[in-house]
Write a protein that holds these residues in place. Structure first.
Motif, PDB file in Angstrom:
ATOM      1  N   UNK A   1     -22.585  40.999 -22.266  1.00  0.00           N
ATOM      2  CA  UNK A   1     -23.437  40.865 -21.102  1.00  0.00           C
ATOM      3  C   UNK A   1     -24.399  42.059 -21.092  1.00  0.00           C
ATOM      4  N   UNK A   2     -25.644  41.812 -20.797  1.00  0.00           N
ATOM      5  CA  UNK A   2     -26.635  42.880 -20.736  1.00  0.00           C
ATOM      6  C   UNK A   2     -26.427  43.701 -19.470  1.00  0.00           C
ATOM      7  N   UNK A   3     -26.774  44.981 -19.551  1.00  0.00           N
ATOM      8  CA  UNK A   3     -26.509  45.904 -18.447  1.00  0.00           C
ATOM      9  C   UNK A   3     -27.130  45.481 -17.114  1.00  0.00           C
ATOM     10  N   UNK A   4     -28.388  45.052 -17.066  1.00  0.00           N
ATOM     11  CA  UNK A   4     -28.925  44.656 -15.751  1.00  0.00           C
ATOM     12  C   UNK A   4     -28.128  43.511 -15.117  1.00  0.00           C
ATOM     13  N   UNK A   5     -27.746  42.541 -15.930  1.00  0.00           N
ATOM     14  CA  UNK A   5     -26.948  41.430 -15.414  1.00  0.00           C
ATOM     15  C   UNK A   5     -25.558  41.912 -15.009  1.00  0.00           C
ATOM     16  N   UNK A   6     -24.978  42.793 -15.819  1.00  0.00           N
ATOM     17  CA  UNK A   6     -23.663  43.354 -15.487  1.00  0.00           C
ATOM     18  C   UNK A   6     -23.733  44.133 -14.176  1.00  0.00           C
ATOM     19  N   UNK A   7     -24.823  44.851 -13.957  1.00  0.00           N
ATOM     20  CA  UNK A   7     -24.979  45.626 -12.716  1.00  0.00           C
ATOM     21  C   UNK A   7     -25.060  44.699 -11.507  1.00  0.00           C
ATOM     22  N   UNK A   8     -25.817  43.625 -11.618  1.00  0.00           N
ATOM     23  CA  UNK A   8     -25.931  42.671 -10.509  1.00  0.00           C
ATOM     24  C   UNK A   8     -24.583  42.005 -10.258  1.00  0.00           C
ATOM     25  N   UNK A   9     -23.936  41.545 -11.319  1.00  0.00           N
ATOM     26  CA  UNK A   9     -22.643  40.870 -11.170  1.00  0.00           C
ATOM     27  C   UNK A   9     -21.595  41.823 -10.598  1.00  0.00           C
ATOM     28  N   UNK A  10     -21.603  43.081 -11.045  1.00  0.00           N
ATOM     29  CA  UNK A  10     -20.642  44.060 -10.517  1.00  0.00           C
ATOM     30  C   UNK A  10     -20.893  44.339  -9.042  1.00  0.00           C
ATOM     31  N   UNK A  11     -22.146  44.397  -8.656  1.00  0.00           N
ATOM     32  CA  UNK A  11     -22.474  44.626  -7.246  1.00  0.00           C
ATOM     33  C   UNK A  11     -21.969  43.471  -6.387  1.00  0.00           C
ATOM     34  N   UNK A  12     -22.182  42.257  -6.849  1.00  0.00           N
ATOM     35  CA  UNK A  12     -21.694  41.085  -6.109  1.00  0.00           C
ATOM     36  C   UNK A  12     -20.173  41.126  -6.015  1.00  0.00           C
ATOM     37  N   UNK A  13     -19.501  41.426  -7.132  1.00  0.00           N
ATOM     38  CA  UNK A  13     -18.041  41.481  -7.116  1.00  0.00           C
ATOM     39  C   UNK A  13     -17.541  42.627  -6.243  1.00  0.00           C
ATOM     40  N   UNK A  14     -18.260  43.758  -6.229  1.00  0.00           N
ATOM     41  CA  UNK A  14     -17.890  44.893  -5.383  1.00  0.00           C
ATOM     42  C   UNK A  14     -17.865  44.474  -3.919  1.00  0.00           C
ATOM     43  N   UNK A  15     -18.881  43.735  -3.501  1.00  0.00           N
ATOM     44  CA  UNK A  15     -18.956  43.280  -2.112  1.00  0.00           C
ATOM     45  C   UNK A  15     -17.855  42.253  -1.829  1.00  0.00           C
ATOM     46  N   UNK A  16     -17.674  41.308  -2.731  1.00  0.00           N
ATOM     47  CA  UNK A  16     -16.683  40.248  -2.511  1.00  0.00           C
ATOM     48  C   UNK A  16     -15.241  40.723  -2.674  1.00  0.00           C
ATOM     49  N   UNK A  17     -14.976  41.569  -3.668  1.00  0.00           N
ATOM     50  CA  UNK A  17     -13.606  42.028  -3.931  1.00  0.00           C
ATOM     51  C   UNK A  17     -13.193  43.157  -3.010  1.00  0.00           C
ATOM     52  N   UNK A  18     -13.455  44.406  -3.430  1.00  0.00           N
ATOM     53  CA  UNK A  18     -13.065  45.543  -2.591  1.00  0.00           C
ATOM     54  C   UNK A  18     -13.716  45.521  -1.206  1.00  0.00           C
ATOM     55  N   UNK A  19     -14.941  45.000  -1.134  1.00  0.00           N
ATOM     56  CA  UNK A  19     -15.599  44.928   0.173  1.00  0.00           C
ATOM     57  C   UNK A  19     -14.821  44.084   1.159  1.00  0.00           C
ATOM     58  N   UNK A  20     -14.246  42.997   0.674  1.00  0.00           N
ATOM     59  CA  UNK A  20     -13.432  42.137   1.539  1.00  0.00           C
ATOM     60  C   UNK A  20     -12.064  42.748   1.808  1.00  0.00           C
ATOM     61  N   UNK A  21     -11.407  43.192   0.736  1.00  0.00           N
ATOM     62  CA  UNK A  21     -10.041  43.702   0.855  1.00  0.00           C
ATOM     63  C   UNK A  21      -9.980  45.002   1.656  1.00  0.00           C
ATOM     64  N   UNK A  22     -10.912  45.915   1.375  1.00  0.00           N
ATOM     65  CA  UNK A  22     -10.856  47.234   2.006  1.00  0.00           C
ATOM     66  C   UNK A  22     -11.844  47.399   3.163  1.00  0.00           C
ATOM     67  N   UNK A  23     -12.670  46.392   3.403  1.00  0.00           N
ATOM     68  CA  UNK A  23     -13.640  46.485   4.486  1.00  0.00           C
ATOM     69  C   UNK A  23     -13.511  45.366   5.504  1.00  0.00           C
ATOM     70  N   UNK A  24     -13.749  44.139   5.056  1.00  0.00           N
ATOM     71  CA  UNK A  24     -13.753  42.992   5.968  1.00  0.00           C
ATOM     72  C   UNK A  24     -12.388  42.746   6.617  1.00  0.00           C
ATOM     73  N   UNK A  25     -11.343  42.685   5.824  1.00  0.00           N
ATOM     74  CA  UNK A  25     -10.017  42.397   6.389  1.00  0.00           C
ATOM     75  C   UNK A  25      -9.566  43.499   7.357  1.00  0.00           C
ATOM     76  N   UNK A  26      -9.718  44.786   7.013  1.00  0.00           N
ATOM     77  CA  UNK A  26      -9.376  45.810   8.009  1.00  0.00           C
ATOM     78  C   UNK A  26     -10.180  45.658   9.311  1.00  0.00           C
ATOM     79  N   UNK A  27     -11.437  45.293   9.185  1.00  0.00           N
ATOM     80  CA  UNK A  27     -12.242  45.075  10.389  1.00  0.00           C
ATOM     81  C   UNK A  27     -11.702  43.874  11.188  1.00  0.00           C
ATOM     82  N   UNK A  28     -11.367  42.790  10.484  1.00  0.00           N
ATOM     83  CA  UNK A  28     -10.818  41.618  11.171  1.00  0.00           C
ATOM     84  C   UNK A  28      -9.493  41.942  11.862  1.00  0.00           C
TER      85      UNK A  28
END
Length: 176
Positions: A1-28
């Motif tokens: 995977x090329x770096x720009x695409x990897x960066x975009x995909x990682x950002x999306x996964x960061x929001x969906x994965x840790x963002x949900x587990x360590x951010x959204x659920x604690x807020x809920x």
């Protein structure tokens, strides 16, 4: 995977994965409302703030490492092309899970919301099971001998005292 695409995909996964587990659920669970479980809770809040900040920093560093070193993402659907063993991964094999747990525990202490400690325990059990039954076998199949050497040298949950150097075969560089 090329770096720009990897960066975009990682950002999306960061929001969906840790963002949900360590951010959204604690807020809920808490609405991020501050409570005072016991008198003189302030020292716990300071420790919590440090844990929360450290967890976020380690998570960001680990995600960047996946893009730069691994040329992929932490998400299994866009796995890295190379085994990621640099940065914080030189000390512990599962820094992202540990950082997410630190962020959750940090929030529990900052907010005085003890329900988040129970949630952190549940997340820890699920993460340990996922690592043991899916992630480690998948990495073994994908990276073979390279992963097995890394696995023998770097502990999964408790960081090494010194960073691992590729080619070093034993934990903390001690000869057996």
């Amino acid at each position: 995977m090329r770096r720009p695409m990897a960066a975009v995909a990682s950002t999306v996964f960061f929001v969906l994965g840790p963002g949900s587990v360590a951010g959204l659920v604690p807020w809920l669970l808490t609405g991020w409302r501050v409570s005072e479980p016991i008198p003189y809770w302030a020292p716990f809040r300071v420790v919590g703030a440090v844990l929360l900040a450290a967890g976020v920093v380690v998570l960001v560093q680990a995600f960047v490492r996946f893009v730069v070193e691994g040329q992929g993402t932490p998400a299994p659907v866009a796995a890295p092309e190379r085994l990621v063993v640099g940065g914080v991964f030189r000390y512990v094999r599962n820094p992202m899970y540990l950082a997410s747990l630190a962020a959750i525990v940090g929030q529990a202490l900052v907010l005085g919301q003890l329900v988040l400690l129970l949630y952190a325990a549940a997340v820890g059990v699920v993460a340990a099971a996922f690592v043991r039954w899916y992630e480690e076998p998948a990495l073994s199949r994908r990276f073979g001998v390279q992963y097995e050497a890394y696995r023998r040298a770097v502990p999964p949950w408790w960081p090494r005292r010194r960073p691992w150097e590729p080619g070093e075969s034993h934990r903390d560089g001690e000869q057996q």
